[in-house]
Design a protein around this motif. Structure first.
Motif, PDB file in Angstrom:
ATOM      1  N   SER A 168      -2.111   1.927   6.488  1.00 16.45           N
ATOM      2  CA  SER A 168      -3.388   2.114   6.646  1.00 16.45           C
ATOM      3  C   SER A 168      -4.522   0.736   6.919  1.00 16.45           C
ATOM      4  CB  SER A 168      -4.272   3.068   5.717  1.00 16.45           C
ATOM      5  OG  SER A 168      -4.115   2.666   4.578  1.00 16.45           O
ATOM      6  N   ARG A 169      -3.797  -0.178   5.980  1.00 12.64           N
ATOM      7  CA  ARG A 169      -4.866  -1.205   6.158  1.00 12.64           C
ATOM      8  C   ARG A 169      -3.888  -2.757   5.758  1.00 12.64           C
ATOM      9  NH1 ARG A 169      -8.560  -0.859   1.001  1.00 12.64           N
ATOM     10  NH2 ARG A 169      -7.139  -2.370   0.286  1.00 12.64           N
ATOM     11  N   HIS A 227       0.803  -1.390  -0.059  1.00 11.84           N
ATOM     12  CA  HIS A 227      -0.017   0.025   0.000  1.00 11.84           C
ATOM     13  C   HIS A 227       0.938   1.301  -0.106  1.00 11.84           C
ATOM     14  CE1 HIS A 227      -3.371  -2.370   0.519  1.00 11.84           C
ATOM     15  NE2 HIS A 227      -3.261  -2.621   1.892  1.00 11.84           N
ATOM     16  N   ASN A 260       1.568   2.522   2.514  1.00  9.93           N
ATOM     17  CA  ASN A 260       1.095   3.256   3.888  1.00  9.93           C
ATOM     18  C   ASN A 260       0.879   2.311   4.788  1.00  9.93           C
ATOM     19  OD1 ASN A 260      -1.699   2.876   3.674  1.00  9.93           O
ATOM     20  ND2 ASN A 260      -2.014   4.807   2.327  1.00  9.93           N
TER      21      ASN A 260
HETATM   22  C1  LIG Z   1      -3.294   4.126   2.142  1.00 13.42           C
HETATM   23  O1  LIG Z   1      -3.625   2.844   1.203  1.00 13.42           O
HETATM   24  C2  LIG Z   1      -4.875   2.847   1.029  1.00 13.42           C
HETATM   25  C3  LIG Z   1      -5.068   1.436   0.216  1.00 13.42           C
HETATM   26  O2  LIG Z   1      -4.480   1.456  -0.872  1.00 13.42           O
HETATM   27  C4  LIG Z   1      -5.513   3.966  -0.037  1.00 13.42           C
HETATM   28  O3  LIG Z   1      -6.647   3.808  -0.042  1.00 13.42           O
HETATM   29  C5  LIG Z   1      -5.364   5.342   0.867  1.00 13.42           C
HETATM   30  O4  LIG Z   1      -5.575   6.355   0.067  1.00 13.42           O
HETATM   31  C6  LIG Z   1      -3.733   5.354   1.180  1.00 13.42           C
HETATM   32  N1  LIG Z   1      -3.439   6.726   2.091  1.00 13.42           N
HETATM   33  C7  LIG Z   1      -2.419   7.503   1.980  1.00 13.42           C
HETATM   34  C8  LIG Z   1      -2.320   8.485   2.854  1.00 13.42           C
HETATM   35  O5  LIG Z   1      -1.516   7.425   1.058  1.00 13.42           O
END
Ligand SMILES: *[C@@H]1O[C@H](CO)[C@@H](O)[C@H](O)[C@H]1NC(C)=O
Ligand SMILES: *[C@@H]1O[C@H](CO)[C@@H](O)[C@H](O)[C@H]1NC(C)=O
Ligand SMILES: *[C@@H]1O[C@H](CO)[C@@H](O)[C@H](O)[C@H]1NC(C)=O
Length: 308
Positions: A245-246, A241, A243
């Motif tokens: 977040s998931r 990802h 990041n």
């Molecule tokens: C983090 O990853 C998620 C899933 O791919 C995406 O939807 C989200 O926009 C991302 N957040 C950032 C801050 O890049």
């Protein structure tokens, strides 16, 4: 080492020249220790220094590893103790179980840790990181240990087996077969050779053979751990990802397939496939889910940095 062994020297009449001394060992279990011995197989989650002397990126004998461990950076892939360190303490062992790379002589009677960072059930797993001791080699190393122990029991297989039958065995494998194999398609072909389901199945067949070898060598009480939620570790979050977040549910789903097969395998072992064996399935998936959702309440979540 505060281990106490009763070592009796017996003068032995013998025909073979020079070999007239035979050592008889009666391992004495310290009071409060619940099992006489503890043998450990696995990857970086439980490795305590076996990779220190080999050429690999999967090494942890430098800071910040060990910053909260009394011995400093020992090769444990964590700031403090590993799971099996804590378990050895709970079982009443006066000291931690030594890494196989350093365990010698009588010390082997109380156990050894064969685990190696980057290791997997499959032979090729983790080779993207360099050298390591695969499960196959870990079992072979235990076979060498049994040979050494046989000498302490003066070749008396019955006594040796009844001793080994009382020992606790821990096996935690599989994470790297996904992280550093199946889900690393630029290095490994497994994801094109097998569907997720077929891969779990060949992995479990392989694992079953190796656990059966441990059984043949004398293991009877064996803890087998499920693979944790490795789709949630930052290594994967960063790769998939960019990041944090998931979690990567594709990996978590693949792991769940493996884990449910592992549970069945344990039931089959206990259900008569390996007579006299008592296997325990340890649900690391659930406990790692708890850790990742509730990490802060456990004081830290350094384990999540884990990549090997
Ligand atoms: C983090 O990853 C998620 C899933 O791919 C995406 O939807 C989200 O926009 C991302 N957040 C950032 C801050 O890049
Ligand atoms: C003990 O077991 C080993 C390995 O299986 C075997 O080679 C050896 O012959 C056995 N010894 C006796 C006395 O049965
Ligand atoms: C997190 O902790 C709460 C409170 O102890 C508990 O109810 C919940 O089940 C935990 N979450 C997971 C995923 O185990």
């Amino acid at each position: 080492m505060t281990l106490t062994f009763t070592v009796t020297w017996i003068f032995w009449l013998c025909q073979i020249r020079g070999r007239c001394l035979s050592q008889v060992v009666q391992p004495r279990v310290p009071p409060g220790q619940q099992v006489p011995c503890f043998y450990i197989f696995g990857d970086s989650l439980v490795d305590n220094g076996n990779n220190n002397g080999i050429l690999t990126l999967a090494r942890a004998n430098y800071r910040p590893y060990g910053i909260d461990f009394p011995g400093g950076a020992t090769g444990r892939f964590t700031n403090g103790r590993t799971y099996v360190d804590a378990l050895a303490q709970l079982l009443g062992f006066p000291t931690y179980i030594a890494p196989y790379s350093r365990a010698r002589g009588l010390e082997l009677l109380r156990g050894a840790n064969y685990a190696s960072g980057a290791a997997g059930i499959r032979e090729e797993t983790g080779s993207n990181l360099g050298a390591h001791t695969s499960l196959n080699e870990q079992v072979a190393n235990f076979g060498n240990t049994v040979q050494q122990l046989r000498r302490f029991f003066r070749g008396d297989n019955e006594s040796l087996n009844s001793y080994l039958n009382k020992c606790l065995f821990f096996s935690g494998m599989g994470s790297n077969d996904y992280l550093n194999n199946y889900f690393m398609s630029d290095f490994y072909s497994t994801s094109s050779d097998y569907t997720v389901k077929a891969f779990a199945s060949v992995l479990l067949q392989d694992y079953s053979r190796k656990l059966s070898q441990l059984y043949s060598l004398g293991a009877r009480k064996v803890m087998v751990t499920a693979v944790g939620q490795i789709g949630c570790i930052p290594y994967q979050l960063a790769r998939f990802h960019g990041n944090s977040s998931r979690c990567n549910e594709k990996i978590n789903n693949a792991i769940s397939l493996f884990n449910s097969g592992l549970k069945t395998m344990v039931q089959n072992f206990n259900g008569g496939q390996l007579p006299g064996a008592k296997f325990v399935y340890l649900d690391f998936y659930q406990s790692s889910q708890d850790l990742s959702s509730n990490g802060t309440s456990y004081g830290n979540s350094l384990w999540l940095r884990h990549a090997f």
